[in-house]
Write a protein that holds these residues in place. Structure first.
Motif, PDB file in Angstrom:
ATOM      1  N   MET A   1       0.848  -1.184   0.000  1.00  0.00           N
ATOM      2  CA  MET A   1       0.000   0.000   0.000  1.00  0.00           C
ATOM      3  C   MET A   1       0.892   1.246   0.000  1.00  0.00           C
ATOM      4  O   MET A   1       1.896   1.295   0.708  1.00  0.00           O
ATOM      5  N   ILE A   2       0.512   2.232  -0.849  1.00  0.00           N
ATOM      6  CA  ILE A   2       1.222   3.501  -0.889  1.00  0.00           C
ATOM      7  C   ILE A   2       0.191   4.628  -0.974  1.00  0.00           C
ATOM      8  O   ILE A   2      -0.995   4.375  -1.209  1.00  0.00           O
ATOM      9  N   TYR A   3       0.671   5.855  -0.798  1.00  0.00           N
ATOM     10  CA  TYR A   3      -0.155   7.026  -1.065  1.00  0.00           C
ATOM     11  C   TYR A   3       0.254   7.578  -2.429  1.00  0.00           C
ATOM     12  O   TYR A   3       1.452   7.656  -2.736  1.00  0.00           O
ATOM     13  N   LEU A   4      -0.725   7.971  -3.215  1.00  0.00           N
ATOM     14  CA  LEU A   4      -0.489   8.613  -4.499  1.00  0.00           C
ATOM     15  C   LEU A   4      -0.782  10.098  -4.339  1.00  0.00           C
ATOM     16  O   LEU A   4      -1.917  10.474  -4.045  1.00  0.00           O
ATOM     17  N   ALA A   5       0.231  10.916  -4.548  1.00  0.00           N
ATOM     18  CA  ALA A   5       0.083  12.368  -4.384  1.00  0.00           C
ATOM     19  C   ALA A   5      -0.455  12.978  -5.683  1.00  0.00           C
ATOM     20  O   ALA A   5       0.201  13.780  -6.330  1.00  0.00           O
TER      21      ALA A   5
ATOM     22  N   VAL B   1       9.457   8.767  -4.804  1.00  0.00           N
ATOM     23  CA  VAL B   1       8.827   8.029  -3.711  1.00  0.00           C
ATOM     24  C   VAL B   1       9.545   8.403  -2.427  1.00  0.00           C
ATOM     25  O   VAL B   1      10.757   8.224  -2.298  1.00  0.00           O
ATOM     26  N   VAL B   2       8.782   8.979  -1.509  1.00  0.00           N
ATOM     27  CA  VAL B   2       9.289   9.326  -0.187  1.00  0.00           C
ATOM     28  C   VAL B   2       8.874   8.199   0.748  1.00  0.00           C
ATOM     29  O   VAL B   2       7.692   7.882   0.858  1.00  0.00           O
ATOM     30  N   ASP B   3       9.868   7.569   1.386  1.00  0.00           N
ATOM     31  CA  ASP B   3       9.608   6.430   2.265  1.00  0.00           C
ATOM     32  C   ASP B   3      10.377   6.617   3.568  1.00  0.00           C
ATOM     33  O   ASP B   3      11.613   6.518   3.567  1.00  0.00           O
ATOM     34  N   GLN B   4       9.645   6.913   4.638  1.00  0.00           N
ATOM     35  CA  GLN B   4      10.267   7.194   5.944  1.00  0.00           C
ATOM     36  C   GLN B   4      11.304   8.296   5.768  1.00  0.00           C
ATOM     37  O   GLN B   4      10.949   9.412   5.453  1.00  0.00           O
ATOM     38  N   ASP B   5      12.588   7.964   5.891  1.00  0.00           N
ATOM     39  CA  ASP B   5      13.634   8.984   5.791  1.00  0.00           C
ATOM     40  C   ASP B   5      14.387   8.932   4.463  1.00  0.00           C
ATOM     41  O   ASP B   5      15.414   9.582   4.305  1.00  0.00           O
ATOM     42  N   SER B   6      13.885   8.154   3.515  1.00  0.00           N
ATOM     43  CA  SER B   6      14.584   8.073   2.230  1.00  0.00           C
ATOM     44  C   SER B   6      13.715   8.635   1.107  1.00  0.00           C
ATOM     45  O   SER B   6      12.498   8.750   1.232  1.00  0.00           O
ATOM     46  N   GLU B   7      14.400   8.972   0.025  1.00  0.00           N
ATOM     47  CA  GLU B   7      13.727   9.543  -1.132  1.00  0.00           C
ATOM     48  C   GLU B   7      14.329   8.909  -2.378  1.00  0.00           C
ATOM     49  O   GLU B   7      15.557   8.809  -2.483  1.00  0.00           O
ATOM     50  N   HIS B   8      13.483   8.458  -3.275  1.00  0.00           N
ATOM     51  CA  HIS B   8      13.946   7.794  -4.498  1.00  0.00           C
ATOM     52  C   HIS B   8      13.318   8.503  -5.684  1.00  0.00           C
ATOM     53  O   HIS B   8      12.097   8.652  -5.738  1.00  0.00           O
ATOM     54  N   VAL B   9      14.161   8.944  -6.628  1.00  0.00           N
ATOM     55  CA  VAL B   9      13.641   9.661  -7.796  1.00  0.00           C
ATOM     56  C   VAL B   9      14.121   8.998  -9.078  1.00  0.00           C
ATOM     57  O   VAL B   9      15.167   8.343  -9.108  1.00  0.00           O
TER      58      VAL B   9
ATOM     59  N   PRO C   1       4.810   4.701   2.082  1.00  0.00           N
ATOM     60  CA  PRO C   1       5.516   5.449   1.033  1.00  0.00           C
ATOM     61  C   PRO C   1       4.541   6.357   0.277  1.00  0.00           C
ATOM     62  O   PRO C   1       3.378   6.015   0.097  1.00  0.00           O
ATOM     63  N   VAL C   2       5.054   7.509  -0.154  1.00  0.00           N
ATOM     64  CA  VAL C   2       4.244   8.470  -0.914  1.00  0.00           C
ATOM     65  C   VAL C   2       4.858   8.633  -2.293  1.00  0.00           C
ATOM     66  O   VAL C   2       6.059   8.908  -2.420  1.00  0.00           O
ATOM     67  N   LEU C   3       4.029   8.480  -3.322  1.00  0.00           N
ATOM     68  CA  LEU C   3       4.457   8.628  -4.710  1.00  0.00           C
ATOM     69  C   LEU C   3       4.007   9.969  -5.267  1.00  0.00           C
ATOM     70  O   LEU C   3       2.817  10.273  -5.274  1.00  0.00           O
ATOM     71  N   GLY C   4       4.969  10.758  -5.728  1.00  0.00           N
ATOM     72  CA  GLY C   4       4.681  11.993  -6.451  1.00  0.00           C
ATOM     73  C   GLY C   4       5.159  11.831  -7.880  1.00  0.00           C
ATOM     74  O   GLY C   4       6.145  11.134  -8.138  1.00  0.00           O
ATOM     75  N   ALA C   5       4.471  12.460  -8.821  1.00  0.00           N
ATOM     76  CA  ALA C   5       4.861  12.361 -10.231  1.00  0.00           C
ATOM     77  C   ALA C   5       4.549  13.661 -10.951  1.00  0.00           C
ATOM     78  O   ALA C   5       3.639  14.403 -10.560  1.00  0.00           O
ATOM     79  N   ASP C   6       5.313  13.923 -12.000  1.00  0.00           N
ATOM     80  CA  ASP C   6       5.041  15.070 -12.857  1.00  0.00           C
ATOM     81  C   ASP C   6       5.439  14.716 -14.275  1.00  0.00           C
ATOM     82  O   ASP C   6       6.432  14.018 -14.493  1.00  0.00           O
TER      83      ASP C   6
ATOM     84  N   ASP D   1       8.309  17.646  -4.725  1.00  0.00           N
ATOM     85  CA  ASP D   1       7.474  18.555  -3.929  1.00  0.00           C
ATOM     86  C   ASP D   1       6.104  17.954  -3.648  1.00  0.00           C
ATOM     87  O   ASP D   1       5.572  18.086  -2.541  1.00  0.00           O
ATOM     88  N   LYS D   2       5.513  17.297  -4.648  1.00  0.00           N
ATOM     89  CA  LYS D   2       4.197  16.662  -4.464  1.00  0.00           C
ATOM     90  C   LYS D   2       4.279  15.563  -3.404  1.00  0.00           C
ATOM     91  O   LYS D   2       3.432  15.484  -2.510  1.00  0.00           O
ATOM     92  N   ALA D   3       5.313  14.707  -3.519  1.00  0.00           N
ATOM     93  CA  ALA D   3       5.463  13.600  -2.563  1.00  0.00           C
ATOM     94  C   ALA D   3       5.706  14.135  -1.151  1.00  0.00           C
ATOM     95  O   ALA D   3       5.106  13.656  -0.182  1.00  0.00           O
ATOM     96  N   GLN D   4       6.568  15.140  -1.022  1.00  0.00           N
ATOM     97  CA  GLN D   4       6.868  15.693   0.298  1.00  0.00           C
ATOM     98  C   GLN D   4       5.656  16.397   0.899  1.00  0.00           C
ATOM     99  O   GLN D   4       5.423  16.304   2.107  1.00  0.00           O
ATOM    100  N   PHE D   5       4.876  17.096   0.076  1.00  0.00           N
ATOM    101  CA  PHE D   5       3.669  17.772   0.551  1.00  0.00           C
ATOM    102  C   PHE D   5       2.698  16.759   1.162  1.00  0.00           C
ATOM    103  O   PHE D   5       2.189  16.949   2.259  1.00  0.00           O
ATOM    104  N   VAL D   6       2.467  15.663   0.444  1.00  0.00           N
ATOM    105  CA  VAL D   6       1.531  14.649   0.942  1.00  0.00           C
ATOM    106  C   VAL D   6       2.106  13.908   2.140  1.00  0.00           C
ATOM    107  O   VAL D   6       1.386  13.610   3.090  1.00  0.00           O
ATOM    108  N   ALA D   7       3.412  13.636   2.142  1.00  0.00           N
ATOM    109  CA  ALA D   7       4.035  12.981   3.305  1.00  0.00           C
ATOM    110  C   ALA D   7       3.815  13.833   4.564  1.00  0.00           C
ATOM    111  O   ALA D   7       3.527  13.301   5.641  1.00  0.00           O
ATOM    112  N   LYS D   8       3.932  15.142   4.410  1.00  0.00           N
ATOM    113  CA  LYS D   8       3.697  16.054   5.539  1.00  0.00           C
ATOM    114  C   LYS D   8       2.230  16.004   5.972  1.00  0.00           C
ATOM    115  O   LYS D   8       1.923  15.969   7.169  1.00  0.00           O
TER     116      LYS D   8
END
Length: 192
Positions: A1-5, A111-119, A67-72, A49-56
């Protein structure tokens, strides 16, 4: 399961295609290119920015941490990001510019996951056939191009205009699945 921003129905459809379970939480960020920012850096930053906004938002609302997925995705022609059409006149002008030419589609995922970020970034080249004024007007009237980068949807009626595609079909659609899958594997969430 993830969040889609994102509120994008296309991104939802593509995640379902992968079998990824998700909850969509749209991100409300200002998408504006910064001075001197390259096209690639811009789409990567907006996805981040989208992923970090939703993670917050997730933390503030005390939702389960996932994990939060942002895309552009952006369409680039002649060194310019074309964006979404503002109205009929602008949309038809965008389609005229794309007619008979090759443009780039940049699609970034973060994808923002806990303290990591993957682009990751997917770059595709799309060649349109020559379009007549009638084809442009008829396509606009379908309503399909209204909220699409570059005023077209490769997965819709505009597929008939695509003479050649080099790169990722799903990336042009709005979410590069290969790049996303590689990130999900890294964080142990493939088929999440």
């Amino acid at each position: 399961m993830i969040y889609l921003a994102s509120a994008s129905p296309r991104r939802r459809e593509l995640l379902r295609q992968l079998g990824v379970q998700f909850e969509a939480i749209p991100s409300n960020i200002l998408e504006m290119r910064q001075t001197g920012e390259s096209h690639a850096d811009y789409v990567l930053r907006v996805a981040r920015d989208k992923a970090q906004f939703v993670a917050k938002q997730v933390k503030e609302r005390s939702l389960p941490i996932l994990p939060v997925l942002g895309a552009d995705t952006e369409v680039v022609l002649d060194g310019e990001i074309l964006g979404k059409p503002q109205d009929r006149v602008h949309g038809m002008a965008l389609l005229r510019r794309l007619s008979g030419r090759t443009h780039e589609v940049l699609s970034a995922v973060c994808v923002v996951d806990q303290d990591s970020e993957h682009v990751a970034l997917s770059t595709s080249r799309v060649t349109f056939s020559r379009l007549t004024e009638t084809e442009i007007a008829q396509y606009w009237e379908t309503g399909e191009p209204v909220d699409k980068a570059g005023a077209y949807a490769i997965q819709g009626k505009a597929a008939a205009f695509i003479e050649r595609l080099e790169g990722s079909y799903s990336g042009v659609m709005g979410l590069p699945l290969h790049e996303l899958t590689e990130i999900l594997k890294k964080i142990g969430r493939e088929g999440a």
